[in-house]
Design an enzyme around this catalytic site. Structure first.
Site: not given
Length: 126
Positions: A12-13
């Site tokens: 996600s990052y």
């Protein structure tokens, strides 16, 4: 795009950082003839509280914290892009106060797609 099938904080990052690069490219394509500038930056690996709830991140920070940049050091590339008046390549990606070539996934087609999908999800036209 939204990691609906399998979520991972690292994935996600990474996607969020890629989205920053794609958005700046698409912004410049759409509005580059204005006086507004858009750059994407990689601040480096900065010692922050981002992973404070993750045991693995805390272990890594305790082992390698001496290697991480301070927040002031990490802010330098952002400040460089914001304060340097004669940067030529609007929409460029910067790391360590130098223009760098971004990920191969960064192209006009993917930038347009992300922009359009985001506008659709937000129910806006821009």
């Amino acid at each position: 795009m939204q990691l609906e099938k399998s979520y991972g904080s690292a994935k996600s990052y990474g996607q969020s950082k890629l989205a920053n690069v794609l958005f700046s490219k698409e912004f410049v394509r759409r509005y580059g003839d204005t006086s507004v500038k858009a750059y994407s930056v990689h601040p480096g690996v900065v010692k922050t509280e981002l992973g404070r709830e993750n045991i693995y991140a805390r272990i890594m920070k305790s082992l390698f914290g001496w290697f991480l940049l301070t927040p002031v050091q990490g802010a330098q590339t952002t400040l460089f892009c914001a304060l340097t008046k004669d940067l030529i390549n609007n929409g460029a990606y910067f790391e360590n106060c130098q223009e760098k070539r971004p990920n191969n996934f960064v192209n006009e087609e993917n930038a347009k797609r992300l922009w359009n999908e985001t506008c659709k999800l937000l129910d806006i036209e821009w």
